[in-house]
Design a protein around this motif. Structure first.
Motif, PDB file in Angstrom:
ATOM      1  N   LYS A   9      58.486  86.399-127.015  1.00  0.00           N
ATOM      2  CA  LYS A   9      57.348  87.214-126.616  1.00  0.00           C
ATOM      3  C   LYS A   9      57.724  87.944-125.336  1.00  0.00           C
ATOM      4  CE  LYS A   9      53.351  85.222-126.671  1.00  0.00           C
ATOM      5  NZ  LYS A   9      52.276  84.250-126.485  1.00  0.00           N
ATOM      6  N   PRO A  10      57.407  89.219-125.240  1.00  0.00           N
ATOM      7  CA  PRO A  10      57.738  89.940-124.004  1.00  0.00           C
ATOM      8  C   PRO A  10      56.977  89.362-122.817  1.00  0.00           C
ATOM      9  CG  PRO A  10      56.520  91.342-125.534  1.00  0.00           C
ATOM     10  CD  PRO A  10      56.753  90.041-126.215  1.00  0.00           C
ATOM     11  N   ILE A  11      57.683  89.238-121.718  1.00  0.00           N
ATOM     12  CA  ILE A  11      57.014  88.762-120.508  1.00  0.00           C
ATOM     13  C   ILE A  11      56.198  89.907-119.925  1.00  0.00           C
ATOM     14  CG2 ILE A  11      58.722  86.986-119.989  1.00  0.00           C
ATOM     15  CD1 ILE A  11      59.977  88.885-117.977  1.00  0.00           C
ATOM     16  N   GLU A  12      55.192  89.540-119.176  1.00  0.00           N
ATOM     17  CA  GLU A  12      54.344  90.563-118.579  1.00  0.00           C
ATOM     18  C   GLU A  12      55.057  91.240-117.420  1.00  0.00           C
ATOM     19  OE1 GLU A  12      50.340  89.551-117.609  1.00  0.00           O
ATOM     20  OE2 GLU A  12      50.198  88.170-119.301  1.00  0.00           O
ATOM     21  N   GLU A  13      54.777  92.519-117.279  1.00  0.00           N
ATOM     22  CA  GLU A  13      55.358  93.286-116.181  1.00  0.00           C
ATOM     23  C   GLU A  13      54.825  92.741-114.858  1.00  0.00           C
ATOM     24  OE1 GLU A  13      55.775  97.866-114.569  1.00  0.00           O
ATOM     25  OE2 GLU A  13      54.529  97.457-116.307  1.00  0.00           O
ATOM     26  N   PRO A  14      55.716  92.486-113.896  1.00  0.00           N
ATOM     27  CA  PRO A  14      55.247  91.995-112.600  1.00  0.00           C
ATOM     28  C   PRO A  14      54.410  93.057-111.885  1.00  0.00           C
ATOM     29  CG  PRO A  14      57.629  92.317-112.577  1.00  0.00           C
ATOM     30  CD  PRO A  14      57.160  92.602-113.953  1.00  0.00           C
ATOM     31  N   GLN A  15      53.440  92.608-111.146  1.00  0.00           N
ATOM     32  CA  GLN A  15      52.561  93.506-110.415  1.00  0.00           C
ATOM     33  C   GLN A  15      53.105  93.742-109.015  1.00  0.00           C
ATOM     34  OE1 GLN A  15      49.749  94.919-111.946  1.00  0.00           O
ATOM     35  NE2 GLN A  15      50.808  94.006-113.683  1.00  0.00           N
ATOM     36  N   LYS A  16      52.968  94.978-108.541  1.00  0.00           N
ATOM     37  CA  LYS A  16      53.385  95.298-107.179  1.00  0.00           C
ATOM     38  C   LYS A  16      52.562  94.474-106.196  1.00  0.00           C
ATOM     39  CE  LYS A  16      54.773 100.069-107.920  1.00  0.00           C
ATOM     40  NZ  LYS A  16      54.535 101.466-107.557  1.00  0.00           N
ATOM     41  N   GLU A  38      63.181  91.836-107.794  1.00  0.00           N
ATOM     42  CA  GLU A  38      63.967  90.933-108.626  1.00  0.00           C
ATOM     43  C   GLU A  38      63.251  90.646-109.940  1.00  0.00           C
ATOM     44  OE1 GLU A  38      64.970  87.367-106.509  1.00  0.00           O
ATOM     45  OE2 GLU A  38      65.932  88.486-104.891  1.00  0.00           O
ATOM     46  N   GLN A  39      61.951  90.378-109.864  1.00  0.00           N
ATOM     47  CA  GLN A  39      61.180  90.094-111.068  1.00  0.00           C
ATOM     48  C   GLN A  39      61.120  91.320-111.981  1.00  0.00           C
ATOM     49  OE1 GLN A  39      57.462  88.734-109.432  1.00  0.00           O
ATOM     50  NE2 GLN A  39      58.184  86.625-109.251  1.00  0.00           N
ATOM     51  N   ARG A  40      60.957  92.495-111.397  1.00  0.00           N
ATOM     52  CA  ARG A  40      60.886  93.727-112.201  1.00  0.00           C
ATOM     53  C   ARG A  40      62.224  94.002-112.893  1.00  0.00           C
ATOM     54  NH1 ARG A  40      58.295  97.931-114.099  1.00  0.00           N
ATOM     55  NH2 ARG A  40      59.154 100.016-113.879  1.00  0.00           N
ATOM     56  N   LYS A  41      63.319  93.783-112.171  1.00  0.00           N
ATOM     57  CA  LYS A  41      64.642  93.982-112.765  1.00  0.00           C
ATOM     58  C   LYS A  41      64.826  93.049-113.962  1.00  0.00           C
ATOM     59  CE  LYS A  41      69.568  93.806-111.735  1.00  0.00           C
ATOM     60  NZ  LYS A  41      70.593  93.460-110.758  1.00  0.00           N
ATOM     61  N   ALA A  42      64.447  91.776-113.809  1.00  0.00           N
ATOM     62  CA  ALA A  42      64.553  90.817-114.910  1.00  0.00           C
ATOM     63  C   ALA A  42      63.651  91.233-116.068  1.00  0.00           C
ATOM     64  CB  ALA A  42      64.192  89.420-114.424  1.00  0.00           C
ATOM     65  N   TRP A  43      62.458  91.708-115.758  1.00  0.00           N
ATOM     66  CA  TRP A  43      61.517  92.151-116.782  1.00  0.00           C
ATOM     67  C   TRP A  43      62.096  93.326-117.577  1.00  0.00           C
ATOM     68  CZ3 TRP A  43      58.815  96.853-117.123  1.00  0.00           C
ATOM     69  CH2 TRP A  43      57.825  96.900-118.100  1.00  0.00           C
ATOM     70  N   LEU A  44      62.685  94.282-116.858  1.00  0.00           N
ATOM     71  CA  LEU A  44      63.277  95.445-117.525  1.00  0.00           C
ATOM     72  C   LEU A  44      64.430  95.027-118.438  1.00  0.00           C
ATOM     73  CD1 LEU A  44      63.266  98.018-114.588  1.00  0.00           C
ATOM     74  CD2 LEU A  44      61.906  98.148-116.686  1.00  0.00           C
ATOM     75  N   GLU A  45      65.254  94.099-117.982  1.00  0.00           N
ATOM     76  CA  GLU A  45      66.395  93.639-118.779  1.00  0.00           C
ATOM     77  C   GLU A  45      65.920  92.939-120.039  1.00  0.00           C
ATOM     78  OE1 GLU A  45      68.693  91.263-116.072  1.00  0.00           O
ATOM     79  OE2 GLU A  45      69.483  93.032-115.029  1.00  0.00           O
ATOM     80  N   VAL A  46      64.917  92.066-119.930  1.00  0.00           N
ATOM     81  CA  VAL A  46      64.403  91.351-121.093  1.00  0.00           C
ATOM     82  C   VAL A  46      63.811  92.324-122.093  1.00  0.00           C
ATOM     83  CG1 VAL A  46      62.574  89.784-121.865  1.00  0.00           C
ATOM     84  CG2 VAL A  46      64.011  89.153-119.932  1.00  0.00           C
ATOM     85  N   ASN A  47      63.016  93.258-121.623  1.00  0.00           N
ATOM     86  CA  ASN A  47      62.381  94.207-122.535  1.00  0.00           C
ATOM     87  C   ASN A  47      63.388  95.157-123.158  1.00  0.00           C
ATOM     88  OD1 ASN A  47      59.461  93.668-122.664  1.00  0.00           O
ATOM     89  ND2 ASN A  47      59.651  93.808-120.454  1.00  0.00           N
ATOM     90  N   GLU A  48      64.439  95.476-122.438  1.00  0.00           N
ATOM     91  CA  GLU A  48      65.496  96.337-123.007  1.00  0.00           C
ATOM     92  C   GLU A  48      66.172  95.604-124.166  1.00  0.00           C
ATOM     93  OE1 GLU A  48      69.782  98.017-121.604  1.00  0.00           O
ATOM     94  OE2 GLU A  48      68.115  98.297-120.206  1.00  0.00           O
ATOM     95  N   LYS A  49      66.452  94.305-123.974  1.00  0.00           N
ATOM     96  CA  LYS A  49      67.071  93.514-125.045  1.00  0.00           C
ATOM     97  C   LYS A  49      66.145  93.399-126.245  1.00  0.00           C
ATOM     98  CE  LYS A  49      70.034  90.774-122.053  1.00  0.00           C
ATOM     99  NZ  LYS A  49      70.278  89.445-121.498  1.00  0.00           N
ATOM    100  N   LEU A  50      64.855  93.196-125.994  1.00  0.00           N
ATOM    101  CA  LEU A  50      63.891  93.066-127.099  1.00  0.00           C
ATOM    102  C   LEU A  50      63.754  94.364-127.867  1.00  0.00           C
ATOM    103  CD1 LEU A  50      61.051  90.961-125.448  1.00  0.00           C
ATOM    104  CD2 LEU A  50      62.686  90.211-127.176  1.00  0.00           C
TER     105      LEU A  50
END
Length: 53
Positions: A9-16, A38-50
């Motif tokens: 399941k995609p993780i939620e985008e971190p909030q500013k 750091e959280q946003r970078k990880a979020w982008l990487e996970v969603n790119e893979k998905l």
């Protein structure tokens, strides 16, 4: 035939950080903005893979 049951399941985008969460002094380690980046970078990487599957 086996089905792939490992669906991510995609993780939620971190909030500013909110304006009152940062002191603006630049001496906090880590700063809330460092953690957010750091959280946003990880979020982008996970969603790119998905999105590639």
């Amino acid at each position: 035939m086996l089905k792939n049951t490992n669906i991510q399941k995609p993780i939620e985008e971190p909030q500013k950080p909110k304006p009152d969460e940062c002191c603006g002094g630049g001496s906090c380690c880590p700063c809330v903005w460092d953690t957010y980046r750091e959280q946003r970078k990880a979020w982008l990487e996970v969603n790119e893979k998905l999105n590639k599957t």
